[in-house]
Design a protein around this motif. Structure first.
Motif, short mmCIF file in Angstrom:
data_model
loop_
_atom_site.label_atom_id
_atom_site.label_comp_id
_atom_site.label_asym_id
_atom_site.label_seq_id
_atom_site.Cartn_x
_atom_site.Cartn_y
_atom_site.Cartn_z
N SER A 21 0.59 -0.85 -0.49
CA SER A 21 0.34 -0.14 -0.46
C SER A 21 1.06 1.18 -0.04
CB SER A 21 -1.35 0.23 1.21
OG SER A 21 -1.53 1.45 1.73
N GLU A 22 0.45 2.34 -0.20
CA GLU A 22 0.88 3.40 -0.10
C GLU A 22 0.47 4.54 1.13
OE1 GLU A 22 0.81 6.21 -3.73
OE2 GLU A 22 1.52 4.28 -5.30
N GLY A 23 -0.33 3.84 1.55
CA GLY A 23 -0.87 4.19 2.84
C GLY A 23 0.27 4.25 4.36
N TRP A 24 0.24 4.68 5.02
CA TRP A 24 0.93 5.18 6.07
C TRP A 24 -0.10 5.13 7.55
CZ3 TRP A 24 5.83 5.15 6.07
CH2 TRP A 24 6.95 5.25 4.96
N VAL A 25 0.31 4.37 8.73
CA VAL A 25 0.08 4.29 9.96
C VAL A 25 0.40 5.42 10.90
CG1 VAL A 25 -1.57 2.25 9.31
CG2 VAL A 25 0.75 1.71 10.23
#
Length: 82
Positions: A21-25
C-alpha cells in the motif's frame, strides 16, 4: 522514528507504511520517568493510534501520533490535579 520529551514524559512517534500500500499508519510509545537511567518506564507500549485512519505520508502519521500523545499527557496531568 521521532523522539521527544514533553514535560516528564518521553514520546516516540512513528509512521509505518502498510504492506502492499502507499498508506501509512501512526504508531506511538510513551515512557515515564524512571529512577534507573538504564530502564525506561513504558506506560503506553508501542502501538498503532488513530486506527481508523490511513495517512498519505510518514510525516502525517508521525504528526497524528504526536497529537495523540499530547492529548494523553494532558488528560493524565488533569487527573493528577484532581
Amino acid at each position: 522514528m521521532q523522539s521527544e520529551t514533553i514535560g516528564e514524559y518521553e514520546i516516540e512517534c512513528s509512521g509505518l507504511q502498510l504492506p502492499d500500500s502507499e498508506g501509512w499508519v501512526a504508531n506511538l510509545a510513551i515512557y515515564a520517568p524512571s529512577c534507573n537511567p538504564m530502564h525506561r518506564n513504558d506506560i503506553f507500549p508501542l502501538q498503532r493510534v488513530a486506527v481508523d485512519t490511513v495517512f498519505a505520508s510518514e510525516k502525517e502519521a508521525e504528526a497524528e501520533a504526536r497529537t495523540y500523545a499530547i492529548t494523553l499527557i494532558e488528560k493524565s496531568r488533569k487527573k493528577e490535579m484532581h
